[in-house]
Motif scaffolding. Sequence first.
Motif, mmCIF file in Angstrom:
data_model
loop_
_atom_site.group_PDB
_atom_site.id
_atom_site.type_symbol
_atom_site.label_atom_id
_atom_site.label_comp_id
_atom_site.label_asym_id
_atom_site.label_seq_id
_atom_site.Cartn_x
_atom_site.Cartn_y
_atom_site.Cartn_z
ATOM 1 N N THR A 121 41.579 42.528 34.939
ATOM 2 C CA THR A 121 40.131 42.436 34.716
ATOM 3 C C THR A 121 39.375 43.321 35.693
ATOM 4 N N ASN A 122 39.777 43.314 36.962
ATOM 5 C CA ASN A 122 39.067 44.126 37.955
ATOM 6 C C ASN A 122 39.160 45.609 37.601
ATOM 7 N N ALA A 123 40.347 46.057 37.164
ATOM 8 C CA ALA A 123 40.520 47.465 36.768
ATOM 9 C C ALA A 123 39.645 47.804 35.565
ATOM 10 N N MET A 124 39.567 46.909 34.605
ATOM 11 C CA MET A 124 38.724 47.137 33.436
ATOM 12 C C MET A 124 37.257 47.235 33.841
ATOM 13 N N LEU A 125 36.804 46.335 34.706
ATOM 14 C CA LEU A 125 35.408 46.365 35.153
ATOM 15 C C LEU A 125 35.108 47.622 35.977
ATOM 16 N N ARG A 126 36.077 48.046 36.802
ATOM 17 C CA ARG A 126 35.902 49.285 37.582
ATOM 18 C C ARG A 126 35.755 50.502 36.673
ATOM 19 N N SER A 127 36.452 50.490 35.559
ATOM 20 C CA SER A 127 36.367 51.631 34.639
ATOM 21 C C SER A 127 35.007 51.687 33.935
ATOM 22 N N GLN A 128 34.298 50.560 33.916
ATOM 23 C CA GLN A 128 32.996 50.493 33.246
ATOM 24 C C GLN A 128 31.808 50.572 34.196
ATOM 25 N N SER A 129 32.054 50.370 35.507
ATOM 26 C CA SER A 129 30.951 50.329 36.464
ATOM 27 C C SER A 129 31.392 50.845 37.821
ATOM 28 N N GLY A 130 30.513 51.568 38.463
ATOM 29 C CA GLY A 130 30.807 52.056 39.802
ATOM 30 C C GLY A 130 30.582 50.994 40.866
ATOM 31 N N GLY A 131 30.045 49.839 40.495
ATOM 32 C CA GLY A 131 29.724 48.795 41.459
ATOM 33 C C GLY A 131 30.829 47.781 41.683
ATOM 34 N N VAL A 132 32.028 48.036 41.155
ATOM 35 C CA VAL A 132 33.140 47.093 41.295
ATOM 36 C C VAL A 132 34.142 47.668 42.299
ATOM 37 N N ALA A 133 34.396 46.930 43.362
ATOM 38 C CA ALA A 133 35.288 47.396 44.426
ATOM 39 C C ALA A 133 36.753 47.357 43.980
ATOM 40 N N LYS A 134 37.500 48.377 44.385
ATOM 41 C CA LYS A 134 38.928 48.442 44.065
ATOM 42 C C LYS A 134 39.681 47.258 44.676
ATOM 43 N N ASN A 135 39.347 46.930 45.913
ATOM 44 C CA ASN A 135 39.991 45.815 46.615
ATOM 45 C C ASN A 135 39.033 44.630 46.730
ATOM 46 N N SER A 136 38.401 44.294 45.640
ATOM 47 C CA SER A 136 37.407 43.222 45.596
ATOM 48 C C SER A 136 37.968 41.903 46.117
ATOM 49 N N LEU A 137 37.134 41.155 46.829
ATOM 50 C CA LEU A 137 37.550 39.831 47.278
ATOM 51 C C LEU A 137 37.679 38.843 46.113
ATOM 52 N N HIS A 138 37.167 39.214 44.947
ATOM 53 C CA HIS A 138 37.393 38.404 43.745
ATOM 54 C C HIS A 138 38.891 38.332 43.440
#
Length: 189
Positions: A121-138
Amino acid sequence: MTEIASNLFSRRSLLRVFAATAVVAAPSYSNAFGLLKGAGDIRRIRMYSGRTGESIDTIYWIEGNYIPEVMKEINHFMRDWRTGDVKSMDPRNVDIMAAAHRLMDLSEPYMLLSGYRSPKTNAMLRSQSGGVAKNSLHLVGQAADLRLKSRSVNQMAKAASACAAGGVGRYSRSDFVHMDCGAVRSWGA
């Protein structure tokens, strides 16, 4: 409501909870949960998910101890709704969310937009937005994105920042606040 929870709401317990709303957060991480330490015998979290239609309104901490069964319910509630993956959420982040909620003095539950995120999910969100951290605490169960109808992004962020216990991100255009239990920092407008 369970028998245990209903017994907790004695007049004395309620007075302690209400008195704790006036406590000011300590400035260092070691004392970051000062807002909750004086909160009496209970800690409570209220949230709903517009994504799943689920809600949770629960006491997760009693007399100095997290309740394991309730923490499992919180973990399930904060799961990655896209994949169904569940991660153990860091109780410190739940404490920050609860303390900020108490500071705002409201009964409205948070709307949970994002709790745990799977790597997919994080990778998918990163591909759609620049505001998603690669190493997100999520990704490690240490963050939540939250919204309230009755409070602005700035009001929510100020309450979370007053806890001096983690990261606070303002996402005004998307109308939500990110709260995490990582390093104390803030960003956004």
